[in-house]
Motif scaffolding. Sequence first.
Motif, PDB file in Angstrom:
ATOM      1  N   MET A  94     -43.448  24.285  46.012  1.00 42.94           N
ATOM      2  CA  MET A  94     -42.852  23.057  46.565  1.00 42.94           C
ATOM      3  C   MET A  94     -41.672  23.352  47.495  1.00 42.94           C
ATOM      4  SD  MET A  94     -41.765  19.728  44.375  1.00 42.94           S
ATOM      5  CE  MET A  94     -42.792  18.298  44.676  1.00 42.94           C
TER       6      MET A  94
ATOM      7  N   TYR B  10     -28.845  12.273  41.165  1.00 41.82           N
ATOM      8  CA  TYR B  10     -29.636  13.362  40.571  1.00 41.82           C
ATOM      9  C   TYR B  10     -29.450  14.677  41.338  1.00 41.82           C
ATOM     10  CZ  TYR B  10     -33.736  15.648  38.485  1.00 41.82           C
ATOM     11  OH  TYR B  10     -34.581  16.510  37.820  1.00 41.82           O
TER      12      TYR B  10
ATOM     13  N   ILE C 206     -40.863  11.665  33.070  1.00 46.19           N
ATOM     14  CA  ILE C 206     -39.821  11.404  34.082  1.00 46.19           C
ATOM     15  C   ILE C 206     -40.443  10.997  35.423  1.00 46.19           C
ATOM     16  CG2 ILE C 206     -39.376  13.667  35.182  1.00 46.19           C
ATOM     17  CD1 ILE C 206     -36.340  13.189  34.541  1.00 46.19           C
ATOM     18  N   ASN C 207     -41.656  11.517  35.712  1.00 44.22           N
ATOM     19  CA  ASN C 207     -42.295  11.172  36.990  1.00 44.22           C
ATOM     20  C   ASN C 207     -43.656  10.493  36.803  1.00 44.22           C
ATOM     21  OD1 ASN C 207     -43.628  13.430  36.070  1.00 44.22           O
ATOM     22  ND2 ASN C 207     -42.737  14.811  37.592  1.00 44.22           N
TER      23      ASN C 207
ATOM     24  N   VAL D 200     -36.122  21.707  41.697  1.00 43.03           N
ATOM     25  CA  VAL D 200     -36.197  22.049  43.126  1.00 43.03           C
ATOM     26  C   VAL D 200     -35.160  21.252  43.914  1.00 43.03           C
ATOM     27  CG1 VAL D 200     -38.618  22.778  43.206  1.00 43.03           C
ATOM     28  CG2 VAL D 200     -38.058  20.337  43.452  1.00 43.03           C
ATOM     29  N   HIS D 201     -34.695  20.148  43.318  1.00 38.87           N
ATOM     30  CA  HIS D 201     -33.694  19.315  44.007  1.00 38.87           C
ATOM     31  C   HIS D 201     -32.282  19.866  43.862  1.00 38.87           C
ATOM     32  CE1 HIS D 201     -36.805  16.664  45.177  1.00 38.87           C
ATOM     33  NE2 HIS D 201     -37.208  16.548  43.943  1.00 38.87           N
TER      34      HIS D 201
HETATM   35  C1  BGC Z   1     -37.781  15.338  39.096  1.00 32.19           C
HETATM   36  C2  BGC Z   1     -39.186  14.800  39.150  1.00 32.19           C
HETATM   37  C3  BGC Z   1     -39.867  15.205  40.451  1.00 32.19           C
HETATM   38  C4  BGC Z   1     -39.700  16.677  40.744  1.00 32.19           C
HETATM   39  C5  BGC Z   1     -40.222  17.057  42.118  1.00 32.19           C
HETATM   40  C6  BGC Z   1     -37.813  16.817  39.350  1.00 32.19           C
HETATM   41  O1  BGC Z   1     -36.546  17.370  39.268  1.00 32.19           O
HETATM   42  O2  BGC Z   1     -37.199  15.043  37.843  1.00 32.19           O
HETATM   43  O3  BGC Z   1     -39.171  13.389  39.030  1.00 32.19           O
HETATM   44  O4  BGC Z   1     -41.245  14.896  40.389  1.00 32.19           O
HETATM   45  O5  BGC Z   1     -38.349  17.041  40.647  1.00 32.19           O
HETATM   46  O6  BGC Z   1     -39.765  16.204  43.140  1.00 32.19           O
END
Ligand code: BGC
Length: 270
Positions: free
Chosen positions: A260, A168, A205-206, A156-157
């Motif tokens: 999201m 990232y 990762i989270n 989503v980023h």
């Molecule tokens: C990240 C995660 C994060 C998620 C939503 C992912 O791309 O790697 O760490 O929880 O995006 O923010």
Amino acid sequence: MKTTEQHLKGQVALVTGASGGIGQAIAMQMAAAGARVVINYHSNDKGAQKTLSQIEKAGGSGLIIKADVAKEGEVTGMYAEIATKYKTIDILVNNAGIQQDNSIAAMTLAEWQAVINTNLTGSFLCAREAVKMFQKQGVAPRRSKSAGKIIFISSVHNVIPWAGHANYTASKGGETMLMKTLAQELAPQKIRVNSIAPGAIKTDINKKVWSDPKQNEQLLEMIPYGRMGEPEDIANLAVWLASDQADYITGTTIYADGGMTLYASFMHGG
Ligand code: BGC
């Protein structure tokens, strides 16, 4: 894991970063759908072994190859090994990805480069080598309507800015244009290129976030659907996107994020 429909029967899929999390689930689901799976990994030997043994337990087959996707020689070496064992691949899943978070003023060049190298350059190198194989084999109608499929596991980023994660987000934004450009360039050759953009999927990762009750609660407030995703949520989509059921889809990003990207804060304001 049961998949009765063998949508990927006879095909070979390379999944990068398949020793854990989303990559492991994708490898397993692709095997369940009939593909022989190349399990690429960087450092987690045990995780890669687990992926393979679960695939074999379910009646599938695979091959483990250790390679750092950010290093050109290791990537070309991996493809040479694939050529020896399977001749070619039909599906590449560019999944390998890392985070090394820091505020911009504190971010070191090493942190910047590590993330760009794995997430963006690694995807480029693996895609380049896959495309060479796809071009050589062309369309093999008994296996698939297309000459090859590439799926980027984005985030989503690629559209949501994220303070403290400039390396990232830059890598994910870059990946999106890499995906679209390859899709445009390769469509006439019947090669499909797409992205899946996961939201918060419960993996290592989270883990820092979801294992802390307060941070977990804050995270859930950002997800209208009210739960974190599971690796299988992404794996099921990846199998479908790689299959001929998605033959007319190229150049697209599919969000699997429980909403999201819907600006949850506007549910109670604006
Ligand atoms: C990240 C995660 C994060 C998620 C939503 C992912 O791309 O790697 O760490 O929880 O995006 O923010």
